[in-house]
Design a protein around this motif. Structure first.
Motif: not given
Ligand SMILES: Cc1cc2nc3c(=O)[nH]c(=O)nc-3n(C[C@H](O)[C@H](O)[C@H](O)COP(=O)(O)OP(=O)(O)OC[C@H]3O[C@@H](n4cnc5c(N)ncnc54)[C@H](O)[C@@H]3O)c2cc1C
Length: 430
Positions: A11, A31, A41
């Motif tokens: 994110g 990762l 988002a």
């Protein structure tokens, strides 16, 4: 190979950590457990108007309140535009008509002001940088409904505050914490209206535009790499990915949602002060539902006593109708129940026809287990600041553990700065 840092979670928090540590000369592996970057988002094709893209998660921004986000947008020349303007009001705030942008009737003004003054005074007790557990705020950590009733607001004002409280807390006002609602007020410059007015702008080409720009500066990203455990040794930490692969780094950043930490095995275990909150999880079950309708006017805005406390215009649909956005929570509402959606929309807009519904249930998605952060009553006045503190070589980032702007895109970026500083300071010291 031993990386300098492994960042878990792609994110905005994870992306900013990985990008800025890379720029500082560190070797970094990011990762991401899912098939896409961006986390909460999330812009994707609309389920009801497949030629259009819609934001399923975080979308609204405010340049003044979100300075880091504004700087990122400017850095990559990502354009923003005003959120759709509300011009037609259909509120259900009690007897009488309250169909205006500022629906508090003049006869309530004095009493409303007195109640809101107390609310603002309570919000002013909060230092938004300090952590809610260090400031003697336990008396405010009560159910939001109890607190709002104690303000003795007149009826229309009370319903307005309840409706927006439910929207912003993402859980029923009987279960949400008043302290958290006051934290939102404090974060927005100690302004009640500021919380609502911060839904100011959207990103023209969608949040994906910024996610892609940031990801382009992170050379080593692995997708569908779900981290299952983190083992700390004397000089390095091992990160075990689903399937059994073991990766090694000097430092590990956990930038996944707070409610997913209970799915990661930490060795040694998380310190006891935060382990109980992590095991229990925060309480947000917020639902953002996109409802495509015909017959609704452009600029429609509804607030009130329905199971959708807010319902407002989002964008034109491909069939000439409108896509509206509704907020509620998944313990109060089932978005797959078409009749329930129609009833909830008709509560405000009896004349419209519901064409389709689009929603992502963040609370049952195993990579999120909740929407934006919103604690249960009694959680964050006991344990808050420690949630974001590092232990050994494990660091914690993400909007959920932001002190300044939790629950917002800005909060994710803020925590990335803290973690990058922690790690770079550690490198200097060794
Ligand atoms: C419906 C909704 C509406 C919102 N509206 C707004 C808004 O209008 N404005 C605003 O500012 N904010 C809004 N928010 C909040 C905002 O979207 C989030 O606070 C922010 O995106 C969180 O960023 P993050 O980097 O902290 O976490 P996330 O974006 O959640 O990223 C975490 C990543 O970790 C990954 N992950 C999870 N577990 C693992 C694992 N074990 N291994 C590897 N990867 C893993 C996930 O797949 C995810 O990609 C909204 C959120 C939701 C859900």
């Amino acid at each position: 190979m031993t990386y300098d840092t492994i960042v878990v979670g792609g994110g905005f928090a994870g992306l900013r950590c990985a990008r800025d540590l890379t720029a500082a000369g560190q070797s970094v592996l990011l990762l991401e457990g899912g098939e896409r970057l961006g986390g909460r988002a999330y812009r994707r094709r609309s389920a009801t108007s497949p030629s259009l893209d819609v934001e399923i998660g975080g979308a609204y921004i405010h340049r003044h309140h979100h300075p880091r986000l504004a700087a990122e947008l400017d850095k990559y020349r990502v354009r923003t535009e005003p959120a759709p303007e509300a011009t037609v009001f259909r509120n259900r705030l009690g007897p009488g008509s309250h169909d205006s942008a500022f629906p508090i009737p003049v006869e309530e003004a004095a009493e409303a002001e007195a109640g809101l003054y107390r609310l603002l005074s309570d919000a002013h007790r909060i230092d938004v940088e300090a952590g809610l557990d260090t400031q003697g705020l336990e008396d405010l950590d009560v159910p939001l409904l109890t607190y709002i009733d104690s303000l003795k607001l007149p009826p229309v004002t009370r319903q307005l505050v309840l409706s927006w409280g439910w929207n912003m807390m993402g859980q029923p006002v009987t279960e949400a914490s008043a302290l958290w609602a006051l934290q939102f007020v404090a974060a927005h410059g100690y302004s009640v209206l500021g919380v609502v007015l911060s839904l100011d702008e959207v990103i023209s080409d969608g949040t994906t535009a910024l996610v892609e720009a940031m990801a382009a500066e992170v050379p080593d990203i692995r997708m569908q790499a779900v981290v299952e455990s983190v083992h700390q040794g004397a000089r390095s930490a091992e990160v075990v990915v689903r399937g059994g692969e073991v990766l090694v780094a000097r430092d590990v950043v956990i930038a996944t949602p707070l409610n997913t930490w209970r799915t990661i095995r930490f060795d040694p275990p998380l310190p006891p002060d935060r382990a109980s909150v992590v095991a229990e999880g925060h309480g947000c079950r917020g639902l953002k539902i996109l409802v495509q309708v015909t017959g609704a006017p452009e600029g429609i805005s509804c607030t009130g006593d329905g199971v959708f406390p807010t319902l407002y215009d989002y964008m034109p649909a491909e069939d000439g109708g409108r896509i509206l956005v509704a907020f509620t929570d998944c313990s109060s509402f089932d978005p797959t129940d078409r009749e329930a959606v129609e009833a909830a929309v008709h509560h405000y807009l009896p004349e419209v026809t519901v064409v389709g519904v689009d929603c992502h249930d963040w609370s049952s998605d195993p990579l999120f287990l909740g929407a934006w952060v919103s604690p249960k009553v009694g959680q964050f006045s006991k344990v808050h600041k420690a949630l974001g503190e590092s232990y050994g070589s494990v660091h914690f980032a993400g909007s959920d553990v932001s002190l300044r702007f939790p629950g917002y895109l800005e909060g994710a970026l803020e925590t990335a700065d803290r973690v990058v500083e922690e790690i770079l300071r550690k490198r200097q010291d060794h």
